[in-house]
Motif scaffolding. Structure first.
Motif, PDB file in Angstrom:
ATOM      1  N   THR A  31       0.827  -1.210   0.000  1.00  0.00           N
ATOM      2  CA  THR A  31       0.000   0.000   0.000  1.00  0.00           C
ATOM      3  C   THR A  31       0.860   1.258   0.000  1.00  0.00           C
ATOM      4  OG1 THR A  31      -0.185  -0.154   2.426  1.00  0.00           O
ATOM      5  CG2 THR A  31      -1.985  -1.077   1.112  1.00  0.00           C
ATOM      6  N   ALA A  32       2.015   1.229   0.675  1.00  0.00           N
ATOM      7  CA  ALA A  32       2.909   2.385   0.701  1.00  0.00           C
ATOM      8  C   ALA A  32       3.467   2.674  -0.692  1.00  0.00           C
ATOM      9  CB  ALA A  32       4.052   2.157   1.691  1.00  0.00           C
ATOM     10  N   VAL A  33       3.900   1.604  -1.387  1.00  0.00           N
ATOM     11  CA  VAL A  33       4.443   1.764  -2.744  1.00  0.00           C
ATOM     12  C   VAL A  33       3.370   2.297  -3.689  1.00  0.00           C
ATOM     13  CG1 VAL A  33       5.354   0.542  -4.748  1.00  0.00           C
ATOM     14  CG2 VAL A  33       6.220   0.007  -2.464  1.00  0.00           C
ATOM     15  N   LEU A  34       2.179   1.707  -3.621  1.00  0.00           N
ATOM     16  CA  LEU A  34       1.074   2.155  -4.474  1.00  0.00           C
ATOM     17  C   LEU A  34       0.672   3.586  -4.153  1.00  0.00           C
ATOM     18  CD1 LEU A  34      -1.158  -1.067  -4.475  1.00  0.00           C
ATOM     19  CD2 LEU A  34       0.251  -0.192  -6.353  1.00  0.00           C
ATOM     20  N   PHE A  35       0.715   3.935  -2.875  1.00  0.00           N
ATOM     21  CA  PHE A  35       0.358   5.293  -2.459  1.00  0.00           C
ATOM     22  C   PHE A  35       1.326   6.321  -3.051  1.00  0.00           C
ATOM     23  CE2 PHE A  35       0.800   8.828   0.563  1.00  0.00           C
ATOM     24  CZ  PHE A  35      -0.502   9.305   0.596  1.00  0.00           C
ATOM     25  N   VAL A  36       2.615   6.021  -2.992  1.00  0.00           N
ATOM     26  CA  VAL A  36       3.628   6.932  -3.540  1.00  0.00           C
ATOM     27  C   VAL A  36       3.452   7.085  -5.049  1.00  0.00           C
ATOM     28  CG1 VAL A  36       6.090   7.265  -3.962  1.00  0.00           C
ATOM     29  CG2 VAL A  36       5.307   6.518  -1.709  1.00  0.00           C
ATOM     30  N   ILE A  37       3.274   5.952  -5.747  1.00  0.00           N
ATOM     31  CA  ILE A  37       3.086   5.989  -7.206  1.00  0.00           C
ATOM     32  C   ILE A  37       1.837   6.779  -7.561  1.00  0.00           C
ATOM     33  CG2 ILE A  37       2.579   4.584  -9.244  1.00  0.00           C
ATOM     34  CD1 ILE A  37       4.285   2.362  -7.977  1.00  0.00           C
ATOM     35  N   ASP A  38       0.752   6.515  -6.831  1.00  0.00           N
ATOM     36  CA  ASP A  38      -0.511   7.210  -7.087  1.00  0.00           C
ATOM     37  C   ASP A  38      -0.375   8.703  -6.835  1.00  0.00           C
ATOM     38  OD1 ASP A  38      -3.128   7.687  -7.711  1.00  0.00           O
ATOM     39  OD2 ASP A  38      -3.983   6.616  -6.005  1.00  0.00           O
ATOM     40  N   SER A  39       0.344   9.077  -5.779  1.00  0.00           N
ATOM     41  CA  SER A  39       0.528  10.497  -5.453  1.00  0.00           C
ATOM     42  C   SER A  39       1.288  11.209  -6.564  1.00  0.00           C
ATOM     43  CB  SER A  39       1.287  10.646  -4.129  1.00  0.00           C
ATOM     44  OG  SER A  39       0.551  10.096  -3.057  1.00  0.00           O
ATOM     45  N   ILE A  40       2.352  10.582  -7.050  1.00  0.00           N
ATOM     46  CA  ILE A  40       3.141  11.182  -8.139  1.00  0.00           C
ATOM     47  C   ILE A  40       2.291  11.313  -9.402  1.00  0.00           C
ATOM     48  CG2 ILE A  40       5.117  10.826  -9.674  1.00  0.00           C
ATOM     49  CD1 ILE A  40       6.502   9.402  -7.322  1.00  0.00           C
TER      50      ILE A  40
END
Length: 269
Positions: free
Chosen positions: A150-159
């Motif tokens: 979820t952390a990795v997906l969150f960072v990608i989604d934010s960018i």
């Protein structure tokens, strides 16, 4: 509060907040709307708000009045700061409560502040104990894998979302510039027609080739600008369309009319 629990609370309440926003939109619109600033099924403001509420108000959870009043203050402050910061960074006002009484600059209003207070009381008294029990039953390995993903997906989604908003602002800028050029060309044509008509009337030469050529050139420029304008406003960018539907009251500080044109197109089936 342990660091791992903070991550759990942020993620779980962010997802629950997204579900709440989707349900609220479904009641109001009768259709599914992917609510939230990000593309994925999480609303960070709910996650942050839940972490703050749990951290600050756990000692007061048995005092209903103090819990309710403090919840209103914390959630209202968070919503105000979030709206203010997003507007300053992206030059867009993502929600606007100006039509509601007792609002502060459209970022917060009494109606929703009271609703957040009630929601926080429900969270502290009913929902959070269930969440704590749920977390205790999650095996450590599975929990770590879940939080990492979820952390990795969150960072990608934010960018990706930031990139989408920046491109939306650039698109609005181009629409605004072309609209201004069309207006300037039209004003120039109007003034020249007026001046030349007066002059031609004096000379009785309404059919002169020079007269026709001058306005044919202007007309070609306007037609080309209008075609570019139509392409920019009609282009169906799904990410731009999602943001506009997620924030139907969004307002641009610089390109008000251009954004309204995109909102009208987004409303079309």
């Amino acid at each position: 509060m342990e660091n791992v629990n903070i991550l759990y609370y942020f993620t779980i309440y962010g997802i629950l907040g997204w579900c709440l926003e989707v349900a609220y939109a479904a009641v109001n619109t009768g259709t599914f709307v992917n609510r939230g600033f990000l593309n994925g099924p999480i609303c960070p403001i709910y996650g942050i708000g839940a972490v703050l509420i749990i951290d600050f108000l756990t000692p007061f959870k048995n005092n209903l009045i103090l819990l309710f009043v403090t919840s209103i203050f914390i959630t209202s402050l968070l919503e105000y700061m979030t709206g203010f910061i997003l507007e300053k960074i992206f030059n867009n006002k993502w929600w606007d409560y100006s039509k509601y009484p007792f609002n502060i600059k459209g970022y917060i209003c009494l109606k929703f502040s009271l609703a957040w207070g009630i929601a926080c009381v429900l969270v502290m008294r009913i929902i959070h104990p269930l969440v704590e029990n749920f977390i205790e039953f999650i095996p450590q390995f599975i929990g770590a894998f879940f939080l990492l993903c979820t952390a990795v997906l969150f960072v990608i989604d934010s960018i990706a979302t930031i990139d989408t908003v920046l491109k939306l602002n650039f698109r609005l800028k181009r629409i605004h510039e072309i609209s201004d050029k069309i207006k300037q060309k039209s004003d120039t044509i109007g003034k020249n027609i007026s001046d030349d008509t007066i002059e031609l009337k004096r000379k009785y030469e309404y059919q002169s080739a020079e007269f026709r050529k001058k306005y044919d050139d202007f007309s070609e420029d306007i037609i080309e600008l209008k075609e570019t304008y139509k392409k920019l406003t009609d282009r169906r960018n799904p990410l731009h369309r999602r943001l506009i539907k997620a924030f139907p009251n969004i307002k641009s500080n610089k390109y008000f009319e251009a954004l309204n044109e995109l909102k009208r197109n987004a409303a079309k089936k």
